[in-house]
Motif scaffolding. Structure first.
Motif, PDB file in Angstrom:
ATOM      1  N   THR A 296       0.845  -1.184   0.000  1.00  0.00           N
ATOM      2  CA  THR A 296       0.000   0.000   0.000  1.00  0.00           C
ATOM      3  C   THR A 296       0.888   1.244   0.000  1.00  0.00           C
ATOM      4  O   THR A 296       1.734   1.413   0.881  1.00  0.00           O
ATOM      5  N   VAL A 297       0.707   2.101  -0.992  1.00  0.00           N
ATOM      6  CA  VAL A 297       1.571   3.264  -1.184  1.00  0.00           C
ATOM      7  C   VAL A 297       1.249   4.332  -0.142  1.00  0.00           C
ATOM      8  O   VAL A 297       0.080   4.701   0.055  1.00  0.00           O
ATOM      9  N   SER A 298       2.290   4.857   0.514  1.00  0.00           N
ATOM     10  CA  SER A 298       2.115   5.894   1.537  1.00  0.00           C
ATOM     11  C   SER A 298       2.145   7.282   0.920  1.00  0.00           C
ATOM     12  O   SER A 298       2.530   7.470  -0.243  1.00  0.00           O
ATOM     13  N   LYS A 299       1.792   8.276   1.747  1.00  0.00           N
ATOM     14  CA  LYS A 299       1.857   9.664   1.306  1.00  0.00           C
ATOM     15  C   LYS A 299       3.304  10.061   1.019  1.00  0.00           C
ATOM     16  O   LYS A 299       3.586  10.790   0.058  1.00  0.00           O
ATOM     17  N   LYS A 300       4.223   9.585   1.852  1.00  0.00           N
ATOM     18  CA  LYS A 300       5.638   9.911   1.659  1.00  0.00           C
ATOM     19  C   LYS A 300       6.133   9.363   0.324  1.00  0.00           C
ATOM     20  O   LYS A 300       6.858  10.051  -0.411  1.00  0.00           O
ATOM     21  N   ALA A 301       5.769   8.126   0.006  1.00  0.00           N
ATOM     22  CA  ALA A 301       6.178   7.549  -1.278  1.00  0.00           C
ATOM     23  C   ALA A 301       5.563   8.350  -2.427  1.00  0.00           C
ATOM     24  O   ALA A 301       6.251   8.661  -3.421  1.00  0.00           O
ATOM     25  N   ARG A 302       4.297   8.703  -2.299  1.00  0.00           N
ATOM     26  CA  ARG A 302       3.611   9.466  -3.345  1.00  0.00           C
ATOM     27  C   ARG A 302       4.301  10.800  -3.640  1.00  0.00           C
ATOM     28  O   ARG A 302       4.366  11.243  -4.778  1.00  0.00           O
ATOM     29  N   ASN A 303       4.858  11.434  -2.631  1.00  0.00           N
ATOM     30  CA  ASN A 303       5.427  12.767  -2.781  1.00  0.00           C
ATOM     31  C   ASN A 303       6.943  12.764  -3.009  1.00  0.00           C
ATOM     32  O   ASN A 303       7.561  13.831  -2.949  1.00  0.00           O
ATOM     33  N   THR A 304       7.533  11.611  -3.283  1.00  0.00           N
ATOM     34  CA  THR A 304       8.978  11.542  -3.507  1.00  0.00           C
ATOM     35  C   THR A 304       9.358  12.318  -4.766  1.00  0.00           C
ATOM     36  O   THR A 304       8.660  12.263  -5.785  1.00  0.00           O
ATOM     37  N   GLU A 305      10.464  13.034  -4.693  1.00  0.00           N
ATOM     38  CA  GLU A 305      10.910  13.860  -5.816  1.00  0.00           C
ATOM     39  C   GLU A 305      11.591  13.024  -6.893  1.00  0.00           C
ATOM     40  O   GLU A 305      11.910  11.851  -6.702  1.00  0.00           O
ATOM     41  N   GLY A 306      11.853  13.673  -8.022  1.00  0.00           N
ATOM     42  CA  GLY A 306      12.632  13.066  -9.097  1.00  0.00           C
ATOM     43  C   GLY A 306      11.805  12.161  -9.999  1.00  0.00           C
ATOM     44  O   GLY A 306      10.577  12.275 -10.077  1.00  0.00           O
ATOM     45  N   THR A 307      12.482  11.251 -10.683  1.00  0.00           N
ATOM     46  CA  THR A 307      11.821  10.338 -11.614  1.00  0.00           C
ATOM     47  C   THR A 307      10.823   9.457 -10.869  1.00  0.00           C
ATOM     48  O   THR A 307      11.147   8.899  -9.822  1.00  0.00           O
ATOM     49  N   ARG A 308       9.623   9.309 -11.429  1.00  0.00           N
ATOM     50  CA  ARG A 308       8.578   8.582 -10.730  1.00  0.00           C
ATOM     51  C   ARG A 308       7.804   7.673 -11.681  1.00  0.00           C
ATOM     52  O   ARG A 308       7.902   7.798 -12.899  1.00  0.00           O
ATOM     53  N   VAL A 309       7.024   6.768 -11.081  1.00  0.00           N
ATOM     54  CA  VAL A 309       6.032   6.010 -11.849  1.00  0.00           C
ATOM     55  C   VAL A 309       4.628   6.476 -11.453  1.00  0.00           C
ATOM     56  O   VAL A 309       3.640   5.817 -11.734  1.00  0.00           O
ATOM     57  N   TYR A 310       4.558   7.615 -10.777  1.00  0.00           N
ATOM     58  CA  TYR A 310       3.307   8.322 -10.451  1.00  0.00           C
ATOM     59  C   TYR A 310       2.332   7.458  -9.662  1.00  0.00           C
ATOM     60  O   TYR A 310       1.179   7.265 -10.049  1.00  0.00           O
ATOM     61  N   LEU A 311       2.847   6.922  -8.549  1.00  0.00           N
ATOM     62  CA  LEU A 311       1.998   6.179  -7.629  1.00  0.00           C
ATOM     63  C   LEU A 311       1.078   7.151  -6.882  1.00  0.00           C
ATOM     64  O   LEU A 311       1.444   8.292  -6.629  1.00  0.00           O
TER      65      LEU A 311
END
Length: 385
Positions: free
Chosen positions: A84-99
């Protein structure tokens, strides 16, 4: 008499060819000229380092950090776990897979997003799932890298490689880490993935590997790779490739541009494939050391310069050593202790073998000398006529 001349000539030619094969020296290949600040080429099967430049200097790895994150998560977690994706993971900077916060994704899918698209958000989600927090994950990974893989000069502060002044490693450690990881089939399947359909809550697309030698500019034999960039680290690149019986790992660190990083990597791959090969000593091969005969219990593999004659010997304490023409140790193996009964058998076999070798050597010598004398006699006979 013409037949005698022909025979003697053939014998002399055989002697010349024999001597050339025994006494010739292999010329060392020219070394690559690189732009990257640090680099290494390692043969993956043997661990033999074929080239290095500042390989033990600590530097910032950027996203090639994710190699460590992936292999640790594969060995510590279950790929079928639902994260389960957390808020912290969601807001991580840089390249993302847009969770999205609250989105549920399998660990396997997160690791694919981590390696194929270099998703920093996926890295944080993985870390929190495996260890509870990014901080705990970093501590766990560092222990794993040191105790399980044997890295000495690496300290990671996060799972993705975003800049932290304490987040450091070396080209040597990255090569050792990659060598370890490539032995894992699940890791290699992800590491070599070229494209991946991605169906997420916020992003529905096809992901393509960021490593250009895998897709955009294919290099023959490349099996996997990971790139990275943050301003403090420059461009970093890890590449694996294999041809025939040679498997290479190439690491380049702190290149000023992608073009330099890829150019250096291609140079190093060419250097390895063009100039080196892997050979082996078969199982049950016998070697004498003094009065003792040692038998190899398994195949012993070593990497050496192509066409080079290596020296293989066994020391009195039972260590098999393989060295190149410069005396550099390529590989070694410590034989177990031999029993007294085996020592007696070895002594008899060695005497018999030494006798046969001496007979063959003396026969070859006499054959060559005899041929030369016949040629000389015939030459003088013709001259008198």
């Amino acid at each position: 008499m013409k037949k005698l001349v022909a025979i003697s000539t053939i014998l002399v030619l055989i002697y010349i060819l024999f001597a050339s094969a025994v006494f010739s020296k292999t010329v060392a290949p020219p070394l690559p000229v690189l732009s990257s600040e640090a680099a290494i080429v390692m043969e993956a099967t043997t661990g033999q380092v074929l080239y290095e430049k500042n390989a033990r200097s600590q530097m910032y790895p950027a996203s090639v950090t994710k190699i460590a994150t992936a292999i640790y998560a594969i060995e510590s977690g279950n790929l079928n776990d639902v994260v389960t994706v957390s808020k912290k993971a969601r807001n991580t900077e840089g390249t993302r897979v847009y969770l999205e916060e609250g989105e549920q994704v399998t660990l396997e899918k997160l690791l694919l997003g981590l390696l194929v698209n270099s998703g920093n958000d996926a890295g944080v989600a993985v870390a929190e799932h495996i260890s509870g927090s990014v901080e705990s994950f970093a501590s766990d990974v560092n222990l794993y890298l040191k105790d399980v893989i044997g890295l000495q000069d690496t300290n990671f502060e996060n799972p993705h490689g975003l800049f932290d002044p304490q987040h450091v490693t070396t080209a040597q450690d990255l090569a050792v880490l990659t060598r370890y990881a490539t032995k894992n089939e699940e890791f290699m399947n992800m590491f070599g993935t070229k494209e991946l359909p991605w169906n997420g809550e916020a992003w529905d697309t096809t992901l393509y590997t960021h490593h250009k030698l895998l897709r955009e500019k294919p290099y023959d034999g490349v099996t996997g790779g990971k790139n990275g960039f943050v301003p403090e680290a420059g461009v970093t690149l890890v590449t694996t490739a294999g041809r025939e019986n040679l498997d290479l790992i190439v690491v380049t660190l702190k290149s000023e541009s992608e073009a330099e990083a890829y150019n250096d990597t291609v140079q190093l791959l060419d250097f390895g494939f063009d100039n080196f090969e892997t050979s082996s000593i078969p199982t049950n091969s016998g070697f004498f050391a003094g009065e003792l005969e040692y038998i190899t219990p398994r195949e012993i593999i070593y990497t050496h310069q192509a066409g080079e004659q290596v020296e293989i010997d066994v020391t009195e304490d039972g260590k098999l050593r393989i060295t190149d023409q410069k005396g550099t140790l390529l590989s070694s193996y410590q034989f177990p202790v031999i029993s007294d009964s085996a020592k007696n058998r070895s002594s008899i076999q060695k005497d018999s073998g030494s006798f046969l070798e001496q007979v063959f050597s003396n026969s070859l010598y006499l054959l060559v000398i005899g041929g030369s004398i016949v040629s000389l006699v015939y030459y003088r006979s013709r001259k008198k006529r």
